[in-house]
Scaffold this motif. Structure first.
Motif, PDB file in Angstrom:
ATOM      1  N   LYS A 250       0.572   1.570   5.698  1.00  0.00           N
ATOM      2  CA  LYS A 250       1.653   2.056   4.729  1.00  0.00           C
ATOM      3  C   LYS A 250       1.611   3.345   5.051  1.00  0.00           C
ATOM      4  O   LYS A 250       1.744   4.298   4.213  1.00  0.00           O
ATOM      5  CB  LYS A 250       1.572   1.751   3.348  1.00  0.00           C
ATOM      6  N   LYS A 267       6.895  16.117   2.416  1.00  0.00           N
ATOM      7  CA  LYS A 267       6.727  15.500   1.252  1.00  0.00           C
ATOM      8  C   LYS A 267       7.977  15.499   0.491  1.00  0.00           C
ATOM      9  O   LYS A 267       8.679  14.276  -0.046  1.00  0.00           O
ATOM     10  CB  LYS A 267       5.585  15.933   0.357  1.00  0.00           C
ATOM     11  N   ASN A 271      10.481  12.048   0.133  1.00  0.00           N
ATOM     12  CA  ASN A 271      10.916  11.633  -1.347  1.00  0.00           C
ATOM     13  C   ASN A 271      12.159  11.449  -1.679  1.00  0.00           C
ATOM     14  O   ASN A 271      12.555  10.881  -2.805  1.00  0.00           O
ATOM     15  CB  ASN A 271      10.099  12.559  -2.223  1.00  0.00           C
ATOM     16  N   GLU A 279       2.458   9.296  -1.209  1.00  0.00           N
ATOM     17  CA  GLU A 279       1.101   9.892  -1.877  1.00  0.00           C
ATOM     18  C   GLU A 279       0.544  10.999  -1.413  1.00  0.00           C
ATOM     19  O   GLU A 279       0.231  11.863  -2.375  1.00  0.00           O
ATOM     20  CB  GLU A 279       0.177   8.748  -1.646  1.00  0.00           C
ATOM     21  N   ARG A 280       0.596  11.259  -0.248  1.00  0.00           N
ATOM     22  CA  ARG A 280       0.248  12.626   0.196  1.00  0.00           C
ATOM     23  C   ARG A 280       0.742  12.611   1.713  1.00  0.00           C
ATOM     24  O   ARG A 280       0.859  11.778   2.426  1.00  0.00           O
ATOM     25  CB  ARG A 280      -1.264  12.808   0.186  1.00  0.00           C
ATOM     26  N   HIS A 291       1.539   9.500   3.820  1.00  0.00           N
ATOM     27  CA  HIS A 291       0.869   8.118   3.234  1.00  0.00           C
ATOM     28  C   HIS A 291       1.651   7.772   2.087  1.00  0.00           C
ATOM     29  O   HIS A 291       2.193   8.688   1.237  1.00  0.00           O
ATOM     30  CB  HIS A 291      -0.424   8.724   2.946  1.00  0.00           C
ATOM     31  N   PHE A 292       1.996   6.579   1.979  1.00  0.00           N
ATOM     32  CA  PHE A 292       2.731   5.913   1.022  1.00  0.00           C
ATOM     33  C   PHE A 292       2.025   5.163   0.014  1.00  0.00           C
ATOM     34  O   PHE A 292       0.899   4.560   0.342  1.00  0.00           O
ATOM     35  CB  PHE A 292       4.040   5.211   1.440  1.00  0.00           C
ATOM     36  N   PHE A 293       2.587   4.796  -1.190  1.00  0.00           N
ATOM     37  CA  PHE A 293       1.846   4.342  -2.092  1.00  0.00           C
ATOM     38  C   PHE A 293       1.956   2.676  -1.704  1.00  0.00           C
ATOM     39  O   PHE A 293       1.130   1.982  -1.995  1.00  0.00           O
ATOM     40  CB  PHE A 293       2.292   4.683  -3.617  1.00  0.00           C
ATOM     41  N   HIS A 294       3.224   2.577  -1.351  1.00  0.00           N
ATOM     42  CA  HIS A 294       3.425   0.870  -0.930  1.00  0.00           C
ATOM     43  C   HIS A 294       4.133   0.786   0.241  1.00  0.00           C
ATOM     44  O   HIS A 294       4.938   1.640   0.941  1.00  0.00           O
ATOM     45  CB  HIS A 294       4.489   0.381  -2.062  1.00  0.00           C
TER      46      HIS A 294
END
Length: 509
Positions: A250, A267, A271, A279-280, A291-294
């Protein structure tokens, strides 16, 4: 150490005991006649043919009753650290545990011993992956552990010292003039001036043979395109990561960013299609990891953002390839990925020199001089006795392979030399911590970098020892000098170590 058991196979213990008994059988070495009898028995039992030519003995290829073309790429594994007195009659039963063998090629010496490594081709990629999973670090004899990893024919060359004003079409046409089988040329824009290239390119050929012939044709000194002496070497094939692992990724690798583009800007752009999914972001020079959460959001963002413009630069977006610690030892043999103990940065080629690799999805393993790598290997650190009468020959460190270096400081020196830059200069600075400790940091200066990019580098941590400070500064410099080759393998392994060390303190520059 207990004999490990292969998953789902109760017969393996018996096979191991047979191997153990054979290895311990009164300490005797089989005679040539015994070897011949054992190999004949194997051929009779399996129906496979066996032929020896060009320094290798081929078992099968194709197997009995095979119809159609050979298996596709990705079906072959490299096997290293084979005992020199072990042959097909012992190897075949071990490797058949993973699946049907299409072909086994055992490299041979004139003496009749094997050379310590072999290539095993299975009929499917799944069987090859299973062989890696269950046979890598397999104790094939008491105290003798083999290594198994994927083997891929290399069809790509690294071409360095190309004039930076040349476009892809010009380079492609020039390569087609003097070599055959050219499929494509991959060129990346300069980090600071997108109208120029980075001074190197990757040339893709239709086959490994075509690439090998081209490499001979392009030997420096025999061919000078645009009046320049070019550098030619094998490129490192792209890192192979199994599908199951990639399905969990991810994190996106974003390249071709402007130097001025900030992490906040990246970012915000990622987004836009769905707020709050990132995420960051970690940006390094002209590339970044998002980096993604999902995972599903990462895959969607990759599809949407690939080819988009950020701050005027058209970006490339791919899934980042995770580091596989099991593939931490690999080596090139005539342009084929294969394993062996080695260093932090790359795979030495059987024929010579440092390998270069395509600046593609940084797997968090990459390497120097236009090269990125599949895993973080470890250099062999051993000593050997000097016997009376042994011949010692003067040698330049720059004629060695990368596998002979085990520190970032040495790699940086080697990297600068290969790029015809002046050696790095290390300037030591100090400060005092609140508890009175002397803290140290090195600034690295490279005065002869050709373009207008940054020529000095200083990490953001202080150390209590000179050795740690210098090593950290060299790692940091390598990371920033080579975005495609970024040295991320080393940092991905060592980041936690540096973060945990009491003698390294973060600070603001």
């Amino acid at each position: 150490m207990p004999w490990p058991r292969l998953p789902g196979d109760s017969a393996v213990a018996d096979m191991r005991e047979e191997n153990k008994a054979a290895a311990n059988g009164c300490g005797k070495i089989r005679s040539g006649a015994q070897n011949g009898a054992a190999l004949l028995a194997l051929m009779e039992k399996t129906g496979y043919s066996m032929v020896q030519q060009n320094g290798q003995r081929k078992f099968g290829g194709p197997p009995p009753g095979w119809e159609g073309p050979p298996p596709p790429r990705g079906c072959e594994v490299f096997v290293g650290k084979i005992p020199r007195d072990m042959y097909e009659d012992e190897l075949v039963p071990v490797f058949e545990r993973a699946g049907k063998i299409y072909e086994l090629r055992l490299m041979m010496e004139f003496s009749g011993e094997n050379r310590g490594y072999a290539f095993v081709m299975y009929t499917t990629k799944e069987e090859a992956q299973l062989a890696i999973k269950i046979l890598n670090n397999y104790e094939i004899r008491p105290g003798k552990f083999i290594g198994v990893c994927v083997s891929l024919d290399n069809c790509r060359l690294f071409i360095g010292a190309i004039p930076k004003d040349k476009k892809k079409e010009e380079i492609l046409n020039e390569m087609k003039k003097v070599t055959e089988g050219v499929v494509d040329v991959i060129v990346y824009p300069n980090a600071t001036d997108k109208t120029k290239n980075r001074g190197f390119a990757f040339v893709e050929y239709e086959s490994h043979r075509a690439a090998a012939m081209a490499r001979r044709r392009l030997i420096p000194g025999t061919f000078q395109p645009w009046g320049h002496t070019i550098q030619v070497d094998w490129a490192d094939p792209e890192k192979v990561v199994d599908e199951e692992t990639m399905q969990r990724v991810k994190v996106l690798y974003v390249r071709n960013l402007m130097i001025s583009t900030t992490e906040d800007k990246i970012k915000a752009e990622f987004n836009k299609f769905k707020p709050g999914v990132v995420e960051r972001v970690k940006k390094l020079r002209d590339y970044a990891f998002v980096h993604f959460f999902h995972r599903e959001d990462a895959v969607a963002a990759m599809s949407i953002m690939n080819g988009k413009c950020i701050d005027g630069a058209s970006i490339e977006v791919t899934l980042a390839k995770p580091v596989s610690k099991e593939s931490s030892w690999k080596q090139h043999f005539n342009g084929q990925i294969s394993p062996s103990s080695e260093n932090l940065l790359g795979y030495p080629n059987k024929e010579d020199g440092a390998q270069k690799s395509l600046g593609k999805p940084a797997s968090l393993p990459v390497r120097l001089n236009g090269q990125h790598s599949p895993g973080p290997p470890e250099a062999e650190r051993s000593t050997y006795p000097i016997f009376p009468g042994i011949k010692l020959t003067p040698i330049s460190m720059y004629s060695l392979k990368l596998s002979h270096f085990s520190s970032a400081v040495m790699h940086l020196d080697y990297f600068c030399h290969k790029n015809s830059w002046a050696p790095p200069e290390y300037c030591l600075y100090s400060t005092t911590s609140q508890d009175g400790k002397i803290l140290l940091v090195y600034k690295v200066l490279i005065s002869s970098i050709a373009d207008d990019s940054q020529s000095y580098f200083m990490p953001e941590k202080l150390c209590t020892t000179v050795e740690d400070a210098k090593e950290l500064a060299a790692q940091f410099t390598l990371l920033h000098l080579a975005p495609e080759q970024a040295y991320i393998t080393l940092l991905s392994l060592n980041a936690a170590w540096w973060d945990s060390k009491a003698n390294c303190t973060p600070y603001l520059v």
